[in-house]
Motif scaffolding. Structure first.
Motif, PDB file in Angstrom:
ATOM      1  N   PHE A 233     -35.256  -1.240   0.285  1.00  0.00           N
ATOM      2  CA  PHE A 233     -36.624  -1.705  -0.338  1.00  0.00           C
ATOM      3  C   PHE A 233     -35.582  -1.515  -1.793  1.00  0.00           C
ATOM      4  CE2 PHE A 233     -38.428   0.758   2.949  1.00  0.00           C
ATOM      5  CZ  PHE A 233     -39.596  -0.113   2.730  1.00  0.00           C
ATOM      6  N   GLY A 234     -33.782  -1.901  -1.565  1.00  0.00           N
ATOM      7  CA  GLY A 234     -33.269  -1.732  -2.585  1.00  0.00           C
ATOM      8  C   GLY A 234     -33.020  -0.787  -3.582  1.00  0.00           C
ATOM      9  N   PHE A 235     -33.412   0.703  -3.298  1.00  0.00           N
ATOM     10  CA  PHE A 235     -33.250   2.139  -4.308  1.00  0.00           C
ATOM     11  C   PHE A 235     -31.865   2.643  -3.514  1.00  0.00           C
ATOM     12  CE2 PHE A 235     -37.833   0.803  -4.118  1.00  0.00           C
ATOM     13  CZ  PHE A 235     -37.926   0.549  -5.274  1.00  0.00           C
ATOM     14  N   PHE A 236     -31.539   3.275  -4.847  1.00  0.00           N
ATOM     15  CA  PHE A 236     -30.171   4.159  -4.135  1.00  0.00           C
ATOM     16  C   PHE A 236     -28.926   3.012  -3.684  1.00  0.00           C
ATOM     17  CE2 PHE A 236     -33.935   6.886  -3.780  1.00  0.00           C
ATOM     18  CZ  PHE A 236     -33.874   7.732  -4.956  1.00  0.00           C
ATOM     19  N   LYS A 237     -28.905   2.034  -3.842  1.00  0.00           N
ATOM     20  CA  LYS A 237     -28.319   1.099  -3.529  1.00  0.00           C
ATOM     21  C   LYS A 237     -26.869   2.071  -3.830  1.00  0.00           C
ATOM     22  CE  LYS A 237     -29.328  -2.167  -1.071  1.00  0.00           C
ATOM     23  NZ  LYS A 237     -28.706  -2.805   0.267  1.00  0.00           N
ATOM     24  N   GLY A 238     -25.994   1.797  -2.661  1.00  0.00           N
ATOM     25  CA  GLY A 238     -24.267   2.769  -3.609  1.00  0.00           C
ATOM     26  C   GLY A 238     -24.039   4.094  -3.755  1.00  0.00           C
ATOM     27  N   ARG A 239     -25.718   4.826  -3.308  1.00  0.00           N
ATOM     28  CA  ARG A 239     -25.019   6.292  -3.434  1.00  0.00           C
ATOM     29  C   ARG A 239     -25.297   7.303  -2.490  1.00  0.00           C
ATOM     30  NH1 ARG A 239     -26.393   6.246  -9.630  1.00  0.00           N
ATOM     31  NH2 ARG A 239     -26.508   4.492 -10.742  1.00  0.00           N
ATOM     32  N   MET A 240     -25.646   6.509  -1.216  1.00  0.00           N
ATOM     33  CA  MET A 240     -25.619   7.818  -0.500  1.00  0.00           C
ATOM     34  C   MET A 240     -25.111   7.243   1.202  1.00  0.00           C
ATOM     35  SD  MET A 240     -30.136   8.455  -0.126  1.00  0.00           S
ATOM     36  CE  MET A 240     -30.718   6.450   0.031  1.00  0.00           C
ATOM     37  N   LYS A 397     -24.955  10.705  -7.549  1.00  0.00           N
ATOM     38  CA  LYS A 397     -24.008   9.880  -8.845  1.00  0.00           C
ATOM     39  C   LYS A 397     -23.322   8.428  -7.780  1.00  0.00           C
ATOM     40  CE  LYS A 397     -19.981  11.630  -9.363  1.00  0.00           C
ATOM     41  NZ  LYS A 397     -18.945  12.488  -9.242  1.00  0.00           N
ATOM     42  N   PRO A 398     -23.124   7.837  -8.327  1.00  0.00           N
ATOM     43  CA  PRO A 398     -22.467   5.559  -8.033  1.00  0.00           C
ATOM     44  C   PRO A 398     -20.773   6.073  -6.524  1.00  0.00           C
ATOM     45  CG  PRO A 398     -23.015   5.617 -10.243  1.00  0.00           C
ATOM     46  CD  PRO A 398     -22.748   7.466  -9.788  1.00  0.00           C
ATOM     47  N   LEU A 399     -21.480   5.988  -5.072  1.00  0.00           N
ATOM     48  CA  LEU A 399     -20.070   6.071  -4.664  1.00  0.00           C
ATOM     49  C   LEU A 399     -18.544   4.862  -4.977  1.00  0.00           C
ATOM     50  CD1 LEU A 399     -22.481   6.062  -1.167  1.00  0.00           C
ATOM     51  CD2 LEU A 399     -20.572   8.140  -2.680  1.00  0.00           C
ATOM     52  N   PRO A 400     -17.537   5.249  -4.828  1.00  0.00           N
ATOM     53  CA  PRO A 400     -17.315   4.345  -5.348  1.00  0.00           C
ATOM     54  C   PRO A 400     -17.114   2.735  -4.601  1.00  0.00           C
ATOM     55  CG  PRO A 400     -15.662   6.162  -4.647  1.00  0.00           C
ATOM     56  CD  PRO A 400     -17.461   6.075  -4.001  1.00  0.00           C
ATOM     57  N   PRO A 401     -16.549   2.125  -4.695  1.00  0.00           N
ATOM     58  CA  PRO A 401     -16.593   0.070  -4.324  1.00  0.00           C
ATOM     59  C   PRO A 401     -16.201   0.791  -3.230  1.00  0.00           C
ATOM     60  CG  PRO A 401     -14.952   0.541  -5.996  1.00  0.00           C
ATOM     61  CD  PRO A 401     -15.572   1.879  -6.216  1.00  0.00           C
ATOM     62  N   GLN A 402     -17.128   0.084  -1.942  1.00  0.00           N
ATOM     63  CA  GLN A 402     -16.645  -0.180  -0.320  1.00  0.00           C
ATOM     64  C   GLN A 402     -15.175  -1.182  -1.027  1.00  0.00           C
ATOM     65  OE1 GLN A 402     -16.211   0.801   1.257  1.00  0.00           O
ATOM     66  NE2 GLN A 402     -19.369   1.108   1.813  1.00  0.00           N
ATOM     67  N   PRO A 403     -13.728  -0.950  -0.176  1.00  0.00           N
ATOM     68  CA  PRO A 403     -13.844  -0.178   1.102  1.00  0.00           C
ATOM     69  C   PRO A 403     -13.433   1.517   1.573  1.00  0.00           C
ATOM     70  CG  PRO A 403     -11.436  -1.352   0.885  1.00  0.00           C
ATOM     71  CD  PRO A 403     -12.444  -1.505   0.711  1.00  0.00           C
ATOM     72  N   PHE A 404     -13.317   1.531  -0.628  1.00  0.00           N
ATOM     73  CA  PHE A 404     -13.174   2.675  -0.887  1.00  0.00           C
ATOM     74  C   PHE A 404     -13.774   4.126  -0.113  1.00  0.00           C
ATOM     75  CE2 PHE A 404     -10.934   0.360  -3.819  1.00  0.00           C
ATOM     76  CZ  PHE A 404      -9.584   0.409  -3.704  1.00  0.00           C
ATOM     77  N   THR A 405     -15.179   3.551  -0.024  1.00  0.00           N
ATOM     78  CA  THR A 405     -15.984   4.852   0.350  1.00  0.00           C
ATOM     79  C   THR A 405     -16.173   5.020   1.499  1.00  0.00           C
ATOM     80  OG1 THR A 405     -17.363   4.074  -1.616  1.00  0.00           O
ATOM     81  CG2 THR A 405     -18.626   4.727   0.279  1.00  0.00           C
ATOM     82  N   THR A 406     -15.449   3.930   1.974  1.00  0.00           N
ATOM     83  CA  THR A 406     -15.522   4.322   4.617  1.00  0.00           C
ATOM     84  C   THR A 406     -14.472   4.984   4.328  1.00  0.00           C
ATOM     85  OG1 THR A 406     -16.372   1.823   4.810  1.00  0.00           O
ATOM     86  CG2 THR A 406     -15.652   2.835   6.118  1.00  0.00           C
ATOM     87  N   ILE A 407     -13.146   4.650   3.329  1.00  0.00           N
ATOM     88  CA  ILE A 407     -12.018   5.021   3.979  1.00  0.00           C
ATOM     89  C   ILE A 407     -11.594   6.622   3.064  1.00  0.00           C
ATOM     90  CG2 ILE A 407      -9.661   5.379   3.175  1.00  0.00           C
ATOM     91  CD1 ILE A 407      -9.897   2.481   2.891  1.00  0.00           C
ATOM     92  N   GLY A 408     -12.737   6.482   2.139  1.00  0.00           N
ATOM     93  CA  GLY A 408     -13.009   8.386   1.944  1.00  0.00           C
ATOM     94  C   GLY A 408     -13.530   9.251   3.023  1.00  0.00           C
ATOM     95  N   ALA A 409     -14.752   8.789   3.448  1.00  0.00           N
ATOM     96  CA  ALA A 409     -16.121   9.323   3.747  1.00  0.00           C
ATOM     97  C   ALA A 409     -15.265   9.384   5.269  1.00  0.00           C
ATOM     98  CB  ALA A 409     -17.061   8.391   3.989  1.00  0.00           C
TER      99      ALA A 409
END
Length: 423
Positions: A233-240, A397-409
């Motif tokens: 629904f557009g909430f918490f985008k890039g934060r979970m 907190k905002p997550l890093p931009p992709q692809p860094f979030t995927t690589i880091g996670a």
């Protein structure tokens, strides 16, 4: 292990409600109960996308844990001790609510069992962590008991464990039965609609319109209790971060094949280790094995991921129960959880009239329940210790931009599982 669910009514046509709750799991149903306690006149509609108990809440491993989850927690002095006590208070608020419902509904210990839990080690490193954690519990004034290898073998029926720590405050659930029962305990004017996914939110003057495939609800207030799907629904985008964890359960076996207690539950001595439950099922028993954590930004895990997790479960099972090595797994499943970078809930009034009880960060039976209670209280302006604690949490907190979030996670999960080793 349960008979098929008798579906409650689907939402069909256009209705109105004072509050709409999106999600019929731990958070959503707990919020509905708390709303009805604070204002019994409120017309509350709970929308569950599937059958109650068939989604992530019913796939929970059934631990309502009262103490900090990671036995490798840092020093408990100063601010750390205060935060730990608040975490315990949050969990015990959830347990208190669940205990009240269990007593009111007359549930047996097969559904709701305040039996405590073991943290069990199978290595020297695990033993050291348990000893250190026991010392921290002394500082917090929390009841506990360390067990030797011989003592935990008497409980589990296996010599695989080298030590254990027992804490009495955990409640063990049959999670699908608990969620079904919680939904069925709600009374008019609270209504639960199953197979009724919310697909769109629209603003209409001062009201919100919640659309489902076969109907809609006009309401002034909404609680999002759908965890990672708040992003839909557009909430918490890039934060979970959307993390899946997996479990397997054996077919039934004769209790005579494994000595020890017929019912016990053990979390691992090290974070990201292996959780084990022995569960009676009629005249037989089953072993549940839970381990393996994977990151899936689309909130979908494929069959290949499940197969790889299952292969790991088979190895963990055989290492712990060599006498049961030829008993196959009958069920395998996965479930999603939402984790924030700074380990805080995605909580609060996030838009006019929309409140969130999402981002459970694991231990969903405890934290999601408490988040649902706190969201209900916040919505109605009810002050409590729970809302006081929740309102002090930082925003995710905002997550890093992709692809860094995927690589880091993925790297972080792999490293933590490697660190857990045999545990």
């Amino acid at each position: 292990m349960l008979p098929p669910r008798r579906e409650k009514s689907r939402l069909q046509g256009d209705i109105t409600a004072d509050v709409v709750i999106i999600g019929g799991g731990f958070a959503g149903l707990s919020a509905a109960r708390r709303l009805s306690e604070l204002d019994p006149s409120l017309k509350v509609a709970v929308l569950e996308a599937d059958l109650v108990g068939d989604a992530a809440a019913g796939r929970n491993s059934g631990f309502i844990i009262d103490l900090p989850h990671e036995v490798s927690s840092d020093d408990y002095g100063g601010d750390s001790a205060a935060k730990s006590r608040e975490a315990i208070e949050i969990s015990r608020t959830a347990i208190k609510m669940a205990s009240t419902v269990a007593a009111e509904e007359g549930w047996s210990r097969d559904v709701f069992d305040p039996c405590g839990r073991y943290s069990a080690a199978i290595s020297g490193e695990g033993d050291d962590h348990l000893t250190a954690y026991a010392g921290q519990l002394v500082g917090l004034g929390e009841d506990h008991r360390l067990l030797t290898a011989e003592e935990i073998a008497e409980v589990t029926g296996t010599r695989a464990y080298t030590s254990a720590l027992f804490t009495p405050g955990t409640v063990m659930l049959q999670p699908a039965a608990y969620i079904r029962g919680l939904a069925d305990s709600l009374r008019d004017p609270v209504r639960v609609y199953e197979k009724s996914p919310a697909v769109r939110l629209e603003r209409s003057g001062t009201a919100w319109i919640v659309k489902t495939p076969e109907g809609s609800i006009s309401t002034g207030r909404i609680i999002l209790a759908n965890n990672g799907h708040a992003e839909s629904f557009g909430f918490f985008k890039g934060r979970m971060l959307h993390i899946f964890t997996f479990a397997s359960m054996t077919r039934r076996f004769s209790p005579d094949l494994l000595p020890g207690h017929r019912k016990w539950a053990a979390t691992p001595a090290l974070p990201m280790g292996t959780t084990i439950r022995r569960v009676p099922d009629g005249d037989g028993d089953r072993i549940l094995v839970r381990s393996r954590y994977t990151y899936h930004p689309g909130i979908v895990a494929g069959d290949g991921t499940l197969r790889r997790a299952g292969a790991q479960h088979d190895k963990k099972f055989k290492a712990r129960f060599p006498a049961l090595g030829d008993i196959p797994m009958e069920y395998r499943w996965g479930g999603a959880m939402a984790v924030t970078w700074n380990a805080v809930p995605a909580f609060g009034e996030i838009e006019d009239g929309i409140f969130a009880a999402c981002g459970c960060n694991g231990v969903g039976a405890s934290k999601a329940t408490a988040s649902g209670l706190a969201a209900a209280e916040l919505m109605l302006g009810h002050r409590s210790r729970l809302t006081e604690i929740y309102q002090r949490f930082d925003a995710p907190k905002p997550l890093p931009p992709q692809p860094f979030t995927t690589i880091g996670a993925k790297a972080n999960l792999a490293f933590k599982e490697w660190m857990a080793g045999a545990e």
